[in-house]
Design a protein around this motif. Structure first.
Motif, PDB file in Angstrom:
ATOM      1  N   LEU A 148       0.843  -1.164   0.057  1.00 49.51           N
ATOM      2  CA  LEU A 148      -0.072   0.104   0.001  1.00 49.51           C
ATOM      3  C   LEU A 148       1.001   1.128   0.140  1.00 49.51           C
ATOM      4  O   LEU A 148       0.504   2.146  -0.809  1.00 49.51           O
ATOM      5  N   THR A 149       1.881   1.367   0.848  1.00 51.48           N
ATOM      6  CA  THR A 149       2.930   2.441   0.808  1.00 51.48           C
ATOM      7  C   THR A 149       3.453   2.733  -0.177  1.00 51.48           C
ATOM      8  O   THR A 149       3.509   3.710  -0.784  1.00 51.48           O
ATOM      9  N   ARG A 150       3.802   1.714  -0.872  1.00 51.67           N
ATOM     10  CA  ARG A 150       4.462   1.886  -2.440  1.00 51.67           C
ATOM     11  C   ARG A 150       3.253   2.126  -3.540  1.00 51.67           C
ATOM     12  O   ARG A 150       3.815   3.060  -4.547  1.00 51.67           O
ATOM     13  N   ALA A 151       2.297   1.893  -3.141  1.00 50.94           N
ATOM     14  CA  ALA A 151       1.316   2.190  -4.312  1.00 50.94           C
ATOM     15  C   ALA A 151       0.718   3.647  -4.253  1.00 50.94           C
ATOM     16  O   ALA A 151       0.757   4.340  -5.039  1.00 50.94           O
ATOM     17  N   ARG A 165      -8.457   4.852   7.568  1.00 48.85           N
ATOM     18  CA  ARG A 165      -9.255   5.673   6.574  1.00 48.85           C
ATOM     19  C   ARG A 165      -9.449   4.839   5.267  1.00 48.85           C
ATOM     20  O   ARG A 165      -8.519   4.150   4.867  1.00 48.85           O
ATOM     21  N   TRP A 166     -10.690   4.632   4.665  1.00 47.85           N
ATOM     22  CA  TRP A 166     -10.963   3.932   3.498  1.00 47.85           C
ATOM     23  C   TRP A 166     -10.787   4.759   2.413  1.00 47.85           C
ATOM     24  O   TRP A 166     -11.240   6.056   2.492  1.00 47.85           O
ATOM     25  N   LEU A 167     -10.425   4.315   1.176  1.00 43.93           N
ATOM     26  CA  LEU A 167     -10.560   4.964   0.020  1.00 43.93           C
ATOM     27  C   LEU A 167     -11.635   4.592  -0.863  1.00 43.93           C
ATOM     28  O   LEU A 167     -12.183   3.302  -1.090  1.00 43.93           O
ATOM     29  N   SER A 168     -12.410   5.470  -1.536  1.00 47.15           N
ATOM     30  CA  SER A 168     -13.609   5.275  -2.491  1.00 47.15           C
ATOM     31  C   SER A 168     -12.678   4.798  -3.681  1.00 47.15           C
ATOM     32  O   SER A 168     -11.475   4.934  -3.844  1.00 47.15           O
ATOM     33  N   ALA A 169     -13.580   4.366  -4.731  1.00 46.33           N
ATOM     34  CA  ALA A 169     -12.890   3.774  -6.152  1.00 46.33           C
ATOM     35  C   ALA A 169     -12.118   4.952  -6.600  1.00 46.33           C
ATOM     36  O   ALA A 169     -10.897   5.019  -7.188  1.00 46.33           O
ATOM     37  N   TYR A 173      -8.218   5.541  -7.492  1.00 42.26           N
ATOM     38  CA  TYR A 173      -7.809   5.709  -8.947  1.00 42.26           C
ATOM     39  C   TYR A 173      -6.751   6.821  -8.852  1.00 42.26           C
ATOM     40  O   TYR A 173      -5.614   6.688  -9.424  1.00 42.26           O
ATOM     41  N   ARG A 174      -7.235   7.796  -8.200  1.00 34.03           N
ATOM     42  CA  ARG A 174      -6.708   9.190  -8.222  1.00 34.03           C
ATOM     43  C   ARG A 174      -5.028   8.976  -7.417  1.00 34.03           C
ATOM     44  O   ARG A 174      -4.023   9.434  -8.021  1.00 34.03           O
ATOM     45  N   PHE A 175      -5.042   8.030  -6.558  1.00 34.13           N
ATOM     46  CA  PHE A 175      -3.796   7.825  -5.899  1.00 34.13           C
ATOM     47  C   PHE A 175      -3.121   6.631  -6.363  1.00 34.13           C
ATOM     48  O   PHE A 175      -2.052   6.093  -5.776  1.00 34.13           O
TER      49      PHE A 175
END
Ligand code: CAA
Length: 259
Positions: A148-151, A165-169, A173-175
């Motif tokens: 995750l850290t690399r991504a 913290r959750w990420l939306s789709a 995509y943005r990250f």
């Protein structure tokens, strides 16, 4: 293909192997039995010359809600050490053919980690990514702190791992965690279309390409570049390189032999 109880496996005509995680009542929690079946099925499809690409998916509600908490609840550290259950997950990483995670619904904890162990993630609009292990008094154990850290980078990975913290789709995509988003209705169909395009490509080059991109995650730049260059030169020993370049020069479509 063996009889599986926790996954559904479909060998499609277009050289795509589709694996559906199938514990819907448990939000596809990844227990030992499911993971054993998953790595077995991936291994079988990897060895099958009629398959060029695999897709791993869940259902509309959950890709997977993580490792099975009920299975781990009473485990001691020594149980965990001896069973070394996470080592099974390494076998996903050892698969040679491209593996796409088609994520709809939640990909939490081990679910997010499983998706990240695949080669790319294609999300449905309703996909959500998170590493909620901190709520259980533990940390991600199957690559979450590393991949995750690399991504997505340190700051966001910290917020996800430290504070759930959750990420939306759209955020994923943005990250840079996912490569595409499709509507919930078209998500699987479009992912399978992309998988079938990949599956139709030159097989030896695909294998080298996957290995080379993965090397960027694991090797220092100089070593990664050396690996890439060797793989590039090696591909000039294949019939597919001759065919691909000749087809381009003669303005025709290439026919790959996988040798
Ligand atoms: N393990 C075992 N069972 C799980 C599970 C999990 N990770 N996630 C969900 N379930 C089960 C629930 O216990 C419930 O079962 P029962 O009907 O028998 O009670 C069923 O799935 C449906 O779940 P909910 O009733 O909770 O559904 P919801 O819609 O209210 O919430 C959810 C869904 C947000 C995904 C919530 O279930 C949840 O937070 N799950 C846990 C997520 C989590 O903490 N994952 C990390 C696991 S640890 C890990 O993965 C370690 C690692 O790095 C390898």
């Amino acid at each position: 293909m063996a009889d599986y109880e926790n996954i559904l496996v479909e060998k499609r005509d277009d050289r795509v192997g589709l694996i559906r995680l199938n514990r819907p009542k448990a939000m596809n929690a990844l227990n030992g039995a499911l993971m054993t079946e998953l790595v077995d099925a991936l291994g079988v499809l990897d060895a099958d010359p009629e398959i060029g690409c695999m897709v791993v998916t869940g259902n509309e509600r959950a890709f997977a809600a993580g490792a099975d908490i009920k299975e781990m609840e009473t485990s001691t550290a020594v149980d965990m050490l001896y069973s070394d259950r996470i080592s099974l997950w390494d076998r996903v990483r050892d698969i040679k053919k491209p593996v796409i995670a088609a994520v709809a619904g939640v990909a939490l904890g081990g679910g997010c980690e499983l998706a990240m162990a695949c080669d790319m993630i294609i999300a449905a609009e309703n996909a959500r990514f998170g590493q909620p292990e901190i709520n259980l008094g533990v940390i991600p154990g199957a690559g979450g702190t590393q991949r995750l850290t690399r991504a997505v980078g340190k700051a966001l990975a910290m917020e996800m791992v430290l504070n759930n913290r959750w990420l939306s789709a759209e955020e994923a995509y943005r990250f840079g965690l996912v490569s595409r988003i499709f509507s919930n209705e078209l998500h699987l169909e479009e992912t399978l279309r992309i998988a079938s395009e990949i599956a139709a490509r030159a097989p030896v080059a695909l294998r080298m390409a996957k290995e080379a991109v993965n090397a960027a995650f694991e090797l220092p730049l100089a070593e990664g570049l050396r690996f890439e260059r060797r793989a590039f030169y090696f591909l000039f020993s294949t019939d597919d390189q001759k065919e691909g370049m000749n087809a381009f020069v003669n303005k025709r479509e290439a026919k790959w032999q996988g040798k």
